[in-house]
Design an enzyme around this catalytic site. Structure first.
Site, mmCIF file in Angstrom:
data_model
loop_
_atom_site.group_PDB
_atom_site.id
_atom_site.type_symbol
_atom_site.label_atom_id
_atom_site.label_comp_id
_atom_site.label_asym_id
_atom_site.label_seq_id
_atom_site.Cartn_x
_atom_site.Cartn_y
_atom_site.Cartn_z
ATOM 1 N N ASN A 114 -13.874 43.712 30.473
ATOM 2 C CA ASN A 114 -13.451 44.276 29.193
ATOM 3 C C ASN A 114 -12.605 45.534 29.473
ATOM 4 O O ASN A 114 -13.080 46.470 30.117
ATOM 5 C CB ASN A 114 -14.698 44.617 28.370
ATOM 6 C CG ASN A 114 -14.364 45.263 27.041
ATOM 7 O OD1 ASN A 114 -13.534 46.162 26.977
ATOM 8 N ND2 ASN A 114 -15.023 44.831 25.980
ATOM 9 N N ASP A 154 -11.159 47.617 27.249
ATOM 10 C CA ASP A 154 -11.040 48.549 26.108
ATOM 11 C C ASP A 154 -10.886 49.999 26.563
ATOM 12 O O ASP A 154 -10.093 50.763 26.016
ATOM 13 C CB ASP A 154 -12.295 48.488 25.221
ATOM 14 C CG ASP A 154 -12.444 47.173 24.486
ATOM 15 O OD1 ASP A 154 -11.516 46.351 24.522
ATOM 16 O OD2 ASP A 154 -13.512 46.967 23.864
ATOM 17 N N HIS A 155 -11.689 50.373 27.579
ATOM 18 C CA HIS A 155 -11.725 51.803 27.901
ATOM 19 C C HIS A 155 -10.609 52.238 28.846
ATOM 20 O O HIS A 155 -10.433 53.428 29.086
ATOM 21 C CB HIS A 155 -13.124 52.199 28.376
ATOM 22 C CG HIS A 155 -14.104 52.003 27.255
ATOM 23 N ND1 HIS A 155 -13.991 52.687 26.064
ATOM 24 C CD2 HIS A 155 -15.138 51.138 27.096
ATOM 25 C CE1 HIS A 155 -14.940 52.270 25.233
ATOM 26 N NE2 HIS A 155 -15.645 51.331 25.830
ATOM 27 N N ARG A 209 -4.176 60.808 25.885
ATOM 28 C CA ARG A 209 -2.976 61.610 26.049
ATOM 29 C C ARG A 209 -1.761 61.029 25.337
ATOM 30 O O ARG A 209 -0.713 61.647 25.322
ATOM 31 C CB ARG A 209 -2.646 61.749 27.541
ATOM 32 C CG ARG A 209 -3.578 62.653 28.289
ATOM 33 C CD ARG A 209 -3.435 64.111 27.853
ATOM 34 N NE ARG A 209 -2.222 64.701 28.342
ATOM 35 C CZ ARG A 209 -2.118 65.349 29.503
ATOM 36 N NH1 ARG A 209 -3.178 65.518 30.260
ATOM 37 N NH2 ARG A 209 -0.972 65.846 29.873
ATOM 38 N N ARG A 258 -10.285 46.614 17.400
ATOM 39 C CA ARG A 258 -11.084 47.100 16.273
ATOM 40 C C ARG A 258 -10.179 47.419 15.093
ATOM 41 O O ARG A 258 -9.006 47.753 15.254
ATOM 42 C CB ARG A 258 -11.858 48.361 16.681
ATOM 43 C CG ARG A 258 -12.873 48.137 17.776
ATOM 44 C CD ARG A 258 -13.656 49.410 18.033
ATOM 45 N NE ARG A 258 -14.567 49.670 16.959
ATOM 46 C CZ ARG A 258 -15.888 49.490 17.032
ATOM 47 N NH1 ARG A 258 -16.452 49.088 18.161
ATOM 48 N NH2 ARG A 258 -16.655 49.744 15.998
ATOM 49 N N ARG A 287 -9.247 52.141 17.726
ATOM 50 C CA ARG A 287 -9.586 53.338 18.500
ATOM 51 C C ARG A 287 -9.260 53.197 19.989
ATOM 52 O O ARG A 287 -9.106 54.183 20.672
ATOM 53 C CB ARG A 287 -11.064 53.712 18.311
ATOM 54 C CG ARG A 287 -12.007 52.705 18.898
ATOM 55 C CD ARG A 287 -13.442 53.186 18.818
ATOM 56 N NE ARG A 287 -13.933 53.215 17.435
ATOM 57 C CZ ARG A 287 -15.223 53.218 17.125
ATOM 58 N NH1 ARG A 287 -16.132 53.221 18.083
ATOM 59 N NH2 ARG A 287 -15.615 53.209 15.877
ATOM 60 N N THR A 300 -20.126 52.083 19.753
ATOM 61 C CA THR A 300 -19.835 50.776 20.330
ATOM 62 C C THR A 300 -20.625 49.745 19.526
ATOM 63 O O THR A 300 -21.417 50.117 18.664
ATOM 64 C CB THR A 300 -20.209 50.730 21.827
ATOM 65 O OG1 THR A 300 -19.885 49.443 22.358
ATOM 66 C CG2 THR A 300 -21.690 51.005 22.053
ATOM 67 N N GLY A 324 -23.612 46.837 28.095
ATOM 68 C CA GLY A 324 -24.419 47.794 28.853
ATOM 69 C C GLY A 324 -24.715 47.382 30.285
ATOM 70 O O GLY A 324 -25.563 47.988 30.943
ATOM 71 N N GLY A 328 -17.567 46.076 30.598
ATOM 72 C CA GLY A 328 -16.482 47.009 30.363
ATOM 73 C C GLY A 328 -16.763 48.430 30.805
ATOM 74 O O GLY A 328 -16.324 48.871 31.862
ATOM 75 N N HIS A 329 -17.530 49.156 30.001
ATOM 76 C CA HIS A 329 -17.631 50.605 30.164
ATOM 77 C C HIS A 329 -18.097 51.026 31.556
ATOM 78 O O HIS A 329 -17.482 51.900 32.182
ATOM 79 C CB HIS A 329 -18.568 51.163 29.083
ATOM 80 C CG HIS A 329 -18.562 52.649 29.006
ATOM 81 N ND1 HIS A 329 -19.530 53.427 29.588
ATOM 82 C CD2 HIS A 329 -17.667 53.510 28.448
ATOM 83 C CE1 HIS A 329 -19.257 54.699 29.375
ATOM 84 N NE2 HIS A 329 -18.135 54.783 28.687
HETATM 85 N N1 PXP Z 1 -19.786 42.156 24.779
HETATM 86 C C1 PXP Z 1 -19.592 42.620 23.528
HETATM 87 C C2 PXP Z 1 -19.744 41.669 22.393
HETATM 88 C C3 PXP Z 1 -19.225 43.964 23.283
HETATM 89 O O1 PXP Z 1 -19.045 44.401 22.031
HETATM 90 C C4 PXP Z 1 -19.036 44.815 24.388
HETATM 91 C C5 PXP Z 1 -18.574 46.222 24.158
HETATM 92 O O2 PXP Z 1 -17.292 46.203 23.629
HETATM 93 C C6 PXP Z 1 -19.248 44.287 25.671
HETATM 94 C C7 PXP Z 1 -19.642 42.963 25.842
HETATM 95 C C8 PXP Z 1 -19.069 45.115 26.887
HETATM 96 O O3 PXP Z 1 -20.021 46.133 26.875
HETATM 97 P P1 PXP Z 1 -19.913 47.311 27.899
HETATM 98 O O4 PXP Z 1 -18.634 48.049 27.613
HETATM 99 O O5 PXP Z 1 -21.129 48.123 27.634
HETATM 100 O O6 PXP Z 1 -19.904 46.690 29.277
#
Ligand code: PXP
Length: 244
Positions: free
Chosen positions: A6, A8-9, A17, A44, A48, A99, A192, A214-215
């Site tokens: 993922n 996203d981050h 920035r 989203r 964001r 989240t 998580g 992801g995170h």
């Molecule tokens: N799966 C879903 C449905 C999520 O919403 C997220 C967070 O966007 C993730 C997986 C990934 O989670 P994490 O960023 O905690 O690894």
């Protein structure tokens, strides 16, 4: 079992920035070259992190599985159908949350999904996954809707503090995975997950197909680099893209 990263981050850091870097699509390429089987992003409503332009860049540059995570709004359905990813993962979304905080409440969304959401997606080749908590009722309703897959919410497991709670959550995930598999749905998992809690999950829970991370992966990459970090997660998963 396959790792979907993922990104996203990567966008969160870029947006801090307002420059053009780091670029989620560039990062996605590095993840795939390191062995990830695909990429996930969550577009989203409030934009964001991932922006609409990122989605099209990802679509153009990704070779493996593209999983479009989204709330089932009309706006997102329109973008999703235009982008045509391999998989759409439907999630609940509320503006205040940091989240995604839990799975879909299937009883609440069932009629709307059956009447509005599924018919639209079913007119395409996009596969559907529903992000749900590991419980029997939600899994059975996902099956009744005809979902191709579920994604088990692993957040409660990831946040468990005591050994007893961790074991209880793993057991719930295991039973949920068995039930979903027996009903003919693919079993995905995410939320998580990190280098510490991924091992016990993949050793205990059967039938896992896509693991979405992801995170923690992006955070760990700040220390070790993205390529090495993806390889560390893959090593825990058995370094094989599909083994069940
Ligand atoms: N799966 C879903 C449905 C999520 O919403 C997220 C967070 O966007 C993730 C997986 C990934 O989670 P994490 O960023 O905690 O690894």
């Amino acid at each position: 079992m396959q790792l979907l990263v993922n990104v996203d981050h990567i966008a969160t850091l870029r947006n801090a920035r307002g420059e053009g870097y780091p670029d989620p699509a560039e990062a996605a390429k590095v993840c795939e070259e390191a062995g990830a089987s695909g990429i996930v992003f969550h577009l989203r409503k409030d934009r964001r992190h991932i922006q609409t332009e990122d989605v099209y860049k990802l679509k153009d540059s990704i070779k493996g599985t593209l999983d479009f995570e989204m709330a089932a709004t009309d706006e997102m359905l329109t973008i999703c159908m235009d982008v045509d990813p391999h998989l759409v993962t439907l999630v609940p979304e509320s503006r205040e949350e940091l989240t995604t905080e839990g799975g879909l409440k299937m009883q609440t969304v069932f009629d709307d999904f059956q009447q509005r959401v599924f018919p639209k997606i079913r007119a395409t080749d996009i596969k559907i996954s529903l992000f749900i908590d590991p419980n029997k009722e939600d899994i059975e309703l996902a099956h009744e809707l005809g979902s191709d897959a579920i994604e088990l919410h692993t957040g409660t497991y990831a946040n468990a503090i005591t050994e007893e709670a961790r074991k209880r959550e793993l057991q719930r995930l295991k039973e949920a995975a068995n039930l979903a598999h027996n009903l003919g749905m693919n079993v995905n998992a995410g939320h998580g997950l990190n280098l510490q809690n991924l091992g016990p999950l993949v050793e205990t829970v059967p039938h896992l197909h896509d693991i979405s991370i992801g995170h923690a992966l992006v955070s760990t990459a700040l220390y070790y680099g993205l390529d090495s970090t993806v390889k560390k997660f893959l090593a825990i998963m058995g370094n094989t893209k599909l083994y069940n």
